[in-house]
Design an enzyme around this catalytic site. Structure first.
Site, PDB file in Angstrom:
ATOM      1  N   HIS A   1      73.953  32.969 -23.201  1.00 24.46           N
ATOM      2  CA  HIS A   1      74.333  31.949 -22.215  1.00 24.46           C
ATOM      3  C   HIS A   1      73.185  30.969 -22.053  1.00 24.46           C
ATOM      4  CE1 HIS A   1      77.179  34.999 -20.040  1.00 24.46           C
ATOM      5  NE2 HIS A   1      77.280  35.050 -21.351  1.00 24.46           N
TER       6      HIS A   1
ATOM      7  N   ASP B   1      85.446  32.903 -20.816  1.00 27.69           N
ATOM      8  CA  ASP B   1      84.022  32.558 -20.848  1.00 27.69           C
ATOM      9  C   ASP B   1      83.798  31.486 -21.923  1.00 27.69           C
ATOM     10  OD1 ASP B   1      81.197  32.656 -21.662  1.00 27.69           O
ATOM     11  OD2 ASP B   1      81.035  34.404 -20.356  1.00 27.69           O
TER      12      ASP B   1
ATOM     13  N   HIS C   1      84.881  43.437 -19.696  1.00 25.82           N
ATOM     14  CA  HIS C   1      84.903  43.202 -21.140  1.00 25.82           C
ATOM     15  C   HIS C   1      85.842  44.248 -21.737  1.00 25.82           C
ATOM     16  CE1 HIS C   1      80.539  41.498 -20.856  1.00 25.82           C
ATOM     17  NE2 HIS C   1      81.401  40.827 -20.129  1.00 25.82           N
TER      18      HIS C   1
ATOM     19  N   GLU D   1      88.098  39.694 -19.995  1.00 24.77           N
ATOM     20  CA  GLU D   1      87.251  38.579 -20.426  1.00 24.77           C
ATOM     21  C   GLU D   1      87.174  38.518 -21.954  1.00 24.77           C
ATOM     22  OE1 GLU D   1      83.290  38.641 -18.748  1.00 24.77           O
ATOM     23  OE2 GLU D   1      82.677  36.863 -19.884  1.00 24.77           O
TER      24      GLU D   1
ATOM     25  N   GLU E   1      77.167  31.800 -15.215  1.00 24.14           N
ATOM     26  CA  GLU E   1      76.332  32.982 -15.495  1.00 24.14           C
ATOM     27  C   GLU E   1      75.163  32.504 -16.342  1.00 24.14           C
ATOM     28  OE1 GLU E   1      79.524  35.011 -17.621  1.00 24.14           O
ATOM     29  OE2 GLU E   1      79.529  36.568 -16.089  1.00 24.14           O
TER      30      GLU E   1
ATOM     31  N   ASP F   1      76.033  35.940 -28.367  1.00 16.22           N
ATOM     32  CA  ASP F   1      76.284  35.712 -26.947  1.00 16.22           C
ATOM     33  C   ASP F   1      74.973  35.432 -26.212  1.00 16.22           C
ATOM     34  OD1 ASP F   1      77.136  35.736 -24.340  1.00 16.22           O
ATOM     35  OD2 ASP F   1      77.629  37.872 -24.282  1.00 16.22           O
TER      36      ASP F   1
ATOM     37  N   HIS G   1      81.160  32.558 -24.674  1.00 12.27           N
ATOM     38  CA  HIS G   1      81.741  33.552 -25.580  1.00 12.27           C
ATOM     39  C   HIS G   1      82.754  32.883 -26.521  1.00 12.27           C
ATOM     40  CE1 HIS G   1      80.974  36.990 -22.441  1.00 12.27           C
ATOM     41  NE2 HIS G   1      79.875  36.383 -22.813  1.00 12.27           N
TER      42      HIS G   1
ATOM     43  N   HIS H   1      84.244  31.610 -16.821  1.00 13.08           N
ATOM     44  CA  HIS H   1      82.788  31.754 -16.827  1.00 13.08           C
ATOM     45  C   HIS H   1      82.252  30.500 -17.517  1.00 13.08           C
ATOM     46  CE1 HIS H   1      82.619  36.405 -16.288  1.00 13.08           C
ATOM     47  NE2 HIS H   1      82.825  35.753 -15.158  1.00 13.08           N
TER      48      HIS H   1
ATOM     49  N   ARG I   1      73.447  48.630 -14.965  1.00 14.09           N
ATOM     50  CA  ARG I   1      72.931  49.329 -16.144  1.00 14.09           C
ATOM     51  C   ARG I   1      72.673  50.819 -15.897  1.00 14.09           C
ATOM     52  NH1 ARG I   1      72.084  45.156 -19.677  1.00 14.09           N
ATOM     53  NH2 ARG I   1      71.732  43.161 -18.646  1.00 14.09           N
TER      54      ARG I   1
ATOM     55  N   HIS J   1      82.003  41.883 -11.355  1.00 14.39           N
ATOM     56  CA  HIS J   1      81.921  42.161 -12.788  1.00 14.39           C
ATOM     57  C   HIS J   1      81.641  43.654 -12.976  1.00 14.39           C
ATOM     58  CE1 HIS J   1      80.895  41.953 -17.006  1.00 14.39           C
ATOM     59  NE2 HIS J   1      81.234  40.684 -17.045  1.00 14.39           N
TER      60      HIS J   1
ATOM     61  N   TYR K   1      77.868  47.375 -17.061  1.00 13.59           N
ATOM     62  CA  TYR K   1      77.720  47.121 -18.501  1.00 13.59           C
ATOM     63  C   TYR K   1      77.856  48.365 -19.372  1.00 13.59           C
ATOM     64  CZ  TYR K   1      76.119  42.327 -17.730  1.00 13.59           C
ATOM     65  OH  TYR K   1      76.033  41.011 -17.399  1.00 13.59           O
TER      66      TYR K   1
END
Ligand code: ZN
Ligand code: MN
Ligand code: MN
Length: 279
Positions: free
Chosen positions: A228, A176, A106, A142, A258, A226, A179, A213, A36, A66, A69
């Site tokens: 999880h 995923d 993504h 993804e 995840e 979204d 998702h 995922h 982040r 990954h 973000y």
């Protein structure tokens, strides 16, 4: 069959692989840095060497990294778009220094733009990134839940991005389950899983599917939200994951959970659940 988790890199990469080993991972996913923020600490060669030694010793692989973000490869803002390409390249270089096999990304979003516009934008970004740094690791696109203007919620969109990439020899896909479910790909029955397998094969192709995922979904089918959730405890449920995990199309693909980590017991419980559903 290879099952694993996304694990924290807090304290170093060698500590991340120890965490993975302790919870029974045969494959794992990490960030290459704080996901982040834009700042990047240089990699510590001793830590990397230990990371590589331990994953070899414990046979943990493939390793998925990954992306950060903040990266948005579809951004309509020129500054953020350019920065995203540069930062994507940093993640790609770090993935390779770690000796990891895959970099998962993504596709991004651009408010007020049509999917077609974003698809073209992402493909251009990936062409630019590959030009700046010809990849040795494989880049995995993804699918998304379609939340907040994200593109990539239909497998056909992922396919269109691939079609816009000049060199696709290092391009694959990570699917995923949360998702997909939120975006309208049901897997609650064997028949649904058959349908998804056919759809993946018809769009991106089975050979590009390099990772899963494995996440349950807290919100409803088609909700585009979204969130999880723990395996079997969400809207997909035990029957769905039993059908998915045992399906020949997906069985041999490495799977990363995840799932939320609210307590120390969460990862061991999710691993136990996944194994209990395997026939
Ligand atoms: Zn992701
Ligand atoms: Mn994911
Ligand atoms: Mn997600």
């Amino acid at each position: 069959m290879r099952l694993g988790f996304h694990v924290s890199i807090s304290g170093g990469f060698s500590l991340a692989v120890r965490r993975a080993y302790e919870i029974g991972c045969r494959t794992m996913q990490i960030f290459s840095r704080n996901p982040r923020g834009w700042t990047v600490k240089p990699l510590d060669p001793a830590d990397i060497a230990e990371f590589k030694r331990l994953r070899e010793e414990w046979d943990i692989g493939p390793v998925f990294v990954h992306t950060n973000y903040l990266i948005n490869l579809a951004s309509a803002k020129p500054d953020l778009y350019q920065r995203s390409i540069e930062q994507f390249v940093i993640d790609l270089e770090r993935t390779e220094h770690l000796g990891a096999e895959y970099l998962v990304t993504h596709l991004g979003s651009a408010s007020g733009k049509e999917p077609g516009w974003m698809i073209e934008r992402v493909a251009k970004a990936l062409n630019a990134a590959q030009k700046l740094h010809p990849p040795k690791a494989m880049i995995l696109l993804e699918n998304t839940a379609g939340e907040a203007g994200d593109v990539g919620y239909e497998l056909g969109q992922v396919r269109q991005v691939i079609d816009g990439i000049d060199n696709t020899s290092r391009i694959g896909v990570c699917y995923d389950t949360c998702h997909g479910f939120a975006a309208g790909y049901d897997i609650r029955t064997k028949k649904d899983v058959d349908g998804l397998a056919k759809e993946i094969d018809a769009t991106v192709g089975k050979s590009r599917l390099k990772g899963i995922h494995l996440n349950d979904c807290l919100k409803d089918f088609g909700s585009r939200v979204d969130r999880h959730w723990h395996l079997g405890e969400g809207k997909i449920g035990d029957d769905g994951f039993r059908a998915f995990l045992n399906h020949p199309f997906f069985r041999e693909v490495p799977m990363i959970m995840e799932t939320p980590k609210e307590t120390e017991e969460d990862d061991p419980r999710n691993m136990k659940k996944a194994k209990s559903l395997l026939k």
